[in-house]
Enzyme design. Structure first.
Site, PDB file in Angstrom:
ATOM      1  N   HIS A 376       0.784  -1.239   0.000  1.00 42.71           N
ATOM      2  CA  HIS A 376       0.000   0.000   0.000  1.00 42.71           C
ATOM      3  C   HIS A 376       0.811   1.281   0.000  1.00 42.71           C
ATOM      4  O   HIS A 376       0.228   2.358   0.024  1.00 42.71           O
ATOM      5  CB  HIS A 376      -0.931   0.036   1.214  1.00 42.71           C
ATOM      6  CG  HIS A 376      -2.172  -0.782   1.054  1.00 42.71           C
ATOM      7  ND1 HIS A 376      -3.295  -0.313   0.407  1.00 42.71           N
ATOM      8  CD2 HIS A 376      -2.466  -2.042   1.451  1.00 42.71           C
ATOM      9  CE1 HIS A 376      -4.224  -1.255   0.426  1.00 42.71           C
ATOM     10  NE2 HIS A 376      -3.751  -2.308   1.049  1.00 42.71           N
ATOM     11  N   LYS A 546      -8.579  14.210   3.838  1.00 41.94           N
ATOM     12  CA  LYS A 546      -7.783  12.986   3.905  1.00 41.94           C
ATOM     13  C   LYS A 546      -6.874  13.118   5.121  1.00 41.94           C
ATOM     14  O   LYS A 546      -6.844  14.170   5.758  1.00 41.94           O
ATOM     15  CB  LYS A 546      -6.949  12.781   2.634  1.00 41.94           C
ATOM     16  CG  LYS A 546      -6.185  14.026   2.167  1.00 41.94           C
ATOM     17  CD  LYS A 546      -5.506  13.819   0.811  1.00 41.94           C
ATOM     18  CE  LYS A 546      -6.448  13.920  -0.365  1.00 41.94           C
ATOM     19  NZ  LYS A 546      -6.688  12.697  -1.059  1.00 41.94           N
ATOM     20  N   ARG A 547      -6.117  12.055   5.469  1.00 38.81           N
ATOM     21  CA  ARG A 547      -5.191  12.189   6.593  1.00 38.81           C
ATOM     22  C   ARG A 547      -4.242  13.359   6.339  1.00 38.81           C
ATOM     23  O   ARG A 547      -3.878  13.637   5.200  1.00 38.81           O
ATOM     24  CB  ARG A 547      -4.383  10.889   6.769  1.00 38.81           C
ATOM     25  CG  ARG A 547      -5.146   9.774   7.445  1.00 38.81           C
ATOM     26  CD  ARG A 547      -5.634  10.107   8.833  1.00 38.81           C
ATOM     27  NE  ARG A 547      -4.567  10.229   9.794  1.00 38.81           N
ATOM     28  CZ  ARG A 547      -4.315   9.346  10.757  1.00 38.81           C
ATOM     29  NH1 ARG A 547      -5.080   8.291  10.908  1.00 38.81           N
ATOM     30  NH2 ARG A 547      -3.316   9.528  11.598  1.00 38.81           N
ATOM     31  N   THR A 654      -8.488   6.600  -2.772  1.00 36.62           N
ATOM     32  CA  THR A 654      -9.851   6.159  -3.116  1.00 36.62           C
ATOM     33  C   THR A 654     -10.829   7.307  -2.904  1.00 36.62           C
ATOM     34  O   THR A 654     -11.903   7.308  -3.482  1.00 36.62           O
ATOM     35  CB  THR A 654     -10.289   4.948  -2.267  1.00 36.62           C
ATOM     36  OG1 THR A 654     -10.016   5.221  -0.895  1.00 36.62           O
ATOM     37  CG2 THR A 654      -9.563   3.688  -2.690  1.00 36.62           C
ATOM     38  N   LYS A 658     -14.339   8.545  -5.034  1.00 40.29           N
ATOM     39  CA  LYS A 658     -15.636   8.877  -4.420  1.00 40.29           C
ATOM     40  C   LYS A 658     -16.124  10.233  -4.920  1.00 40.29           C
ATOM     41  O   LYS A 658     -17.305  10.393  -5.254  1.00 40.29           O
ATOM     42  CB  LYS A 658     -15.512   8.873  -2.891  1.00 40.29           C
ATOM     43  CG  LYS A 658     -15.303   7.483  -2.323  1.00 40.29           C
ATOM     44  CD  LYS A 658     -14.722   7.498  -0.909  1.00 40.29           C
ATOM     45  CE  LYS A 658     -14.204   6.100  -0.570  1.00 40.29           C
ATOM     46  NZ  LYS A 658     -13.272   6.089   0.556  1.00 40.29           N
TER      47      LYS A 658
END
Length: 824
Positions: A376, A546-547, A654, A658
């Site tokens: 990942h 996001k993070r 991802t 979305k």
């Protein structure tokens, strides 16, 4: 290509949220009242909204149970190859609405709750998010479970039932503050404890050489208690299982060591064993080599493999159980979601060698044919490398096995076990999660391995489930699409291609635009309730969620905000396309730079939002406590999606998918899945800017000189001077010194190098936004191109190319059909 539906065909259609039969509604109301009375022991006089949520959850769960039992019965009878998805994270979010949608109960439940005089949205808001993940990796696991059930695969998710999930983020005085996420405080109506399947997991001890081979002795035992959660497929009556393990101390834990009678202390010390499943490590893309973390990683694989082997050995009644492991890889596929469950490889070897007495070569062949590994990340700080001393103390037998594997394959020579290398040699397939990322791991990160076994390396581009990320979160758009092209797209997202026929259809353009506007108005109301800011719903909603991480470059976005602010201040009467910039995400608690980034954004927001000259032209919101349920609100309301990582650093993403599916346009670098989104929609339908992977490599060679950009670009110089001088932190001018020093002296992610291209690209965005029809045409082209990014497609590829199983359209009959017999 199918043609869009006629009006007559549209009228024939039932809503994709299920039918509302009078009997269904009456039955749901009856179930609701029964649970309120018998399960919650309340009546309508004293029940709280939370009681009503629980009553509804139990009612909906009743509809799952028959299907769940039936599905497991069917797998037992048919004995298909089973797929086990091992992940330390499952970021599930809320379950109620997703279950109603997948069972086709949504409309009937809405009607029943309405007739009971209650507010469905209020009840849904009572549900706690199951936040058992940090971000993309854990959410991907959740989407994959949905797709595996929808495709009829005999699949199981295995992980840890953390008592505390990802922390709740509070913003106090502009700083992130962490609070514990006690998500189980009120109980969890979706899980079923299975104490009868409790299993022992061993730690510490030593290895004794005996005549029968090595024996792992004098270990400390912790019990793994399984909790099962049903995972319904979409409208196919399949209900799979996610099994999460919770740590329990055995009854004699520590008591046998206390012969001096300190019984109380011995009982209190049981907590030490149970801490294993207490809390999720809140790191995203960062390796923390703590003993407790290695314990968690081994705990989940040791319990899971015992379960897998028990299931493998059990066959249907009347047929003797399997005694040979020859067929193990034909019946079992195990997917390792990143390196966190890597200890499964030496653990399966230990079981084969020490318990089942299989010779090394056979055991190693069976192990490699069983496992597959997904990588990942390419960030070096994220790769797990465990110190040998720690592993020797905690898992002495496993270290021996790893050394033995190491004789066949050269690992790095340091005093650390490289988990990625272990995963690669112990698996028959290794994949990255987007084409660009898979190429990087093949040609750079794991080049030696891929030259040795080139056929082992594959790509599986990530995907998202259209059930949660369209039907659930954006019903207006989902219905509009169903009216235009039918509802088959929910199971085959490729059908969205048919929307290309409607790109120039004035009515469809107007309808798509109206759905977006409605979503924006609704989200603006939510924001105004939560934040002291007046939102202009006609402004462009520019969203970056996001993070918080340097590589994701929230800083680049922040520099652009300040640039826009400066332009408005310099010429207040010049035309300006109004924007509401929304940034959200959590910073790992120990990640100083990420926390400083949040503080900078909130400080800039304070200045911008309170400047009367700016007015409604520009607003900045830092979205507190970003999580799955909040993503479901913000994504459908977004106009512009920010995907601006340095090329070559984001494995896939991802969130980008979305946003695309929900009618936002993307501004982004050629990184991760952005590359494939541009391929599918046409690069001219995304706002692509900045360095490509080869440009970054070139710059690394000759060296990145931040100061040169600062001197050359006046707007950048102005912005940096403001931050450095304390313009955004007048009480503490030095506040952002660490940030500015990093940007000038050691910015690995080269923010300044892409600044000019980013600002120019943002001007193109504003220009198009002024032309709503052309903007919406581009939106439709993007939605039409999202077919590839369904997790159903990803899972089909894993199934056929990695796991050796076939997706099936078989619809298990509903529990109401009593006479059904399973045929193997």
């Amino acid at each position: 290509m199918a043609t869009p539906l006629t009006d007559q065909e549209k009228r024939k259609q039932i809503s994709i949220r299920g039918i509302v039969g009078v009997e269904n509604v009456a039955e749901l109301k009856k179930g609701f009242n029964r649970h309120l009375h018998f399960t919650l022991v309340k009546d309508r006089n004293i029940a709280t909204p939370r009681d009503y949520y629980f009553a509804l959850a139990h009612t909906v769960r009743d509809h799952l149970v028959g299907r769940w039992i039936r599905t497991q019965q069917f797998y037992y009878e048919a004995d298909p190859k089973r797929v086990y998805y091992l992940s330390l994270e499952f970021y599930m979010g809320r379950t109620l609405q997703n279950t109603m949608i997948n069972l086709g109960l949504q409309n009937a439940c809405d009607e029943a709750i309405y007739q009971l005089g209650l507010d469905m949205e209020e009840l849904e808001e009572m549900e706690e998010d199951a936040g058992l993940g940090n971000g993309g990796l854990g959410r991907l696991a959740a989407c994959f479970l949905d797709s595996m059930a929808t495709l009829g695969l005999a699949a199981y998710g295995y992980g840890i039932r953390y008592e505390y999930g990802i922390f709740n983020q509070k913003i106090r005085d502009g700083w992130q503050v962490e609070e514990a996420d006690d998500w189980l405080r009120h109980g969890n109506p979706w899980e079923k404890a299975r104490p009868e399947y409790m299993l022992p997991v061993h730690f510490y001890g030593r290895v004794e050489e005996t005549r029968d081979g090595p024996k792992w002795v004098d270990t400390q035992v912790v019990l793994a208690m399984p909790y099962d959660t049903p995972i319904p497929g979409y409208m196919n009556n399949t209900v799979n299982t996610m099994r999460l393990w919770s740590a329990r101390a055995p009854n004699d834990f520590n008591l046998k060591d206390f012969n001096v009678g300190d019984y109380i202390q011995a009982v209190l010390d049981r907590n030490l064993a149970e801490n294993i499943s207490r809390v999720l490590y809140p790191n995203d893309n960062f390796f923390e080599g703590k003993e407790l973390r290695l314990k968690q990683e081994y705990f989940v694989v040791a319990a899971t493999l015992q379960d897998i082997i028990r299931r493998f050995k059990t066959t249907k009644k009347g047929v003797p159980g399997r005694t040979s492991f020859k067929s193990f890889p034909d019946k079992v596929a195990i997917q390792l979601n990143d390196t966190h469950p890597a200890m499964a490889i030496p653990e399966l070897m230990r079981i084969f060698l020490d318990i089942e007495k299989i010779d090394w070569d056979t055991a190693w062949d069976l192990t490699r044919r069983t496992f597959a590994y997904t990588n990942h990340t390419v960030l070096p700080e994220a790769l797990e490398r465990w110190p040998v001393q720690l592993m020797e103390k905690l898992l002495p037998r496993h270290l021996q096995i790893i050394y033995q594997i190491n004789q066949f394959f050269s690992f790095d020579g340091s005093k650390r076990v490289n988990m990625a290398h272990l995963c690669i040699v112990g698996s028959h397939a290794v994949n990255g999660v987007a084409e660009i990322h898979s190429n990087i791991i093949k040609t750079q990160v794991f080049r030696n391995f891929s030259e040795l076994e080139p056929n082992k390396f594959q790509n599986k581009t990530n995907g998202i489930t259209p059930r949660r990320w369209l039907l659930l979160c954006n019903p207006g758009l989902a219905e509009l699409i169903a009216e235009a092209i039918g509802e088959d797209y929910v199971r085959d997202l490729g059908e969205l291609r048919m929307l290309n026929d409607l790109v120039n259809d004035a009515t469809f353009i107007r309808d798509v635009s109206k759905v977006k506007q409605d979503n924006k108005v609704k989200f603006a109301q939510y924001l105004e309730k939560e934040y002291p800011v007046k939102i202009n719903p006609a402004s462009m909603f520019d969203v970056h969620v996001k993070r918080i991480h340097e590589y994701k470059r929230q800083l680049l976005n922040c520099l652009h905000i300040i640039t826009m602010y400066n332009r408005i201040k310099m010429n207040p009467t010049a035309p300006f396309v109004p924007r509401t910039v929304i940034i959200g995400g959590k910073a790992a608690p120990g990640y100083h730079m990420a926390k400083m980034i949040i503080k900078l954004i909130t400080s800039v927001a304070d200045v911008v939002n309170n400047d009367p000259v700016v007015g409604s032209k520009l607003k900045v919101i830092f979205l507190e406590n970003y999580r799955v349920s909040l993503a479901e609100k913000v994504i459908p309301a977004t106009d512009l999606s920010e995907q601006i990582s340095t090329a070559g650093t984001e494995a896939s993403g991802t969130g980008n998918m979305k946003f695309m599916l929900n009618g936002a346009l993307t501004i982004g670098t050629m990184d991760g899945a952005n590359v494939e989104m541009a391929e599918e929609a046409g690069e001219e339908n995304l706002f692509i800017f900045g360095m490509r992977v080869e440009d970054v490599a070139e710059m690394d060679k000759k060296g990145y000189d931040a100061m040169a950009y600062y001197k050359k670009i006046p707007e950048l110089k102005q912005v940096m001077d403001q931050i450095t001088s304390g313009f955004f932190s007048p009480k503490n001018p030095e506040l952002f010194k660490d940030l500015t020093e990093m940007l000038f002296k050691h910015d690995r992610f080269k923010v300044f190098a892409d600044f000019e291209a980013y600002v120019k690209c943002q001007e193109k965005v504003s220009k198009l936004y002024k032309n709503p029809v052309e903007w919406t045409k581009m939106v439709i082209k993007n939605i039409a191109a999202t077919g590839k990014f369904s997790s159903d497609r990803t899972i089909k590829e894993y199934a056929t190319e990695v796991w050796g199983v076939e997706p099936t359209n078989l619809k298990i009959p509903p529990p109401s059909e009593k006479s059904f017999h399973f045929r193997g």
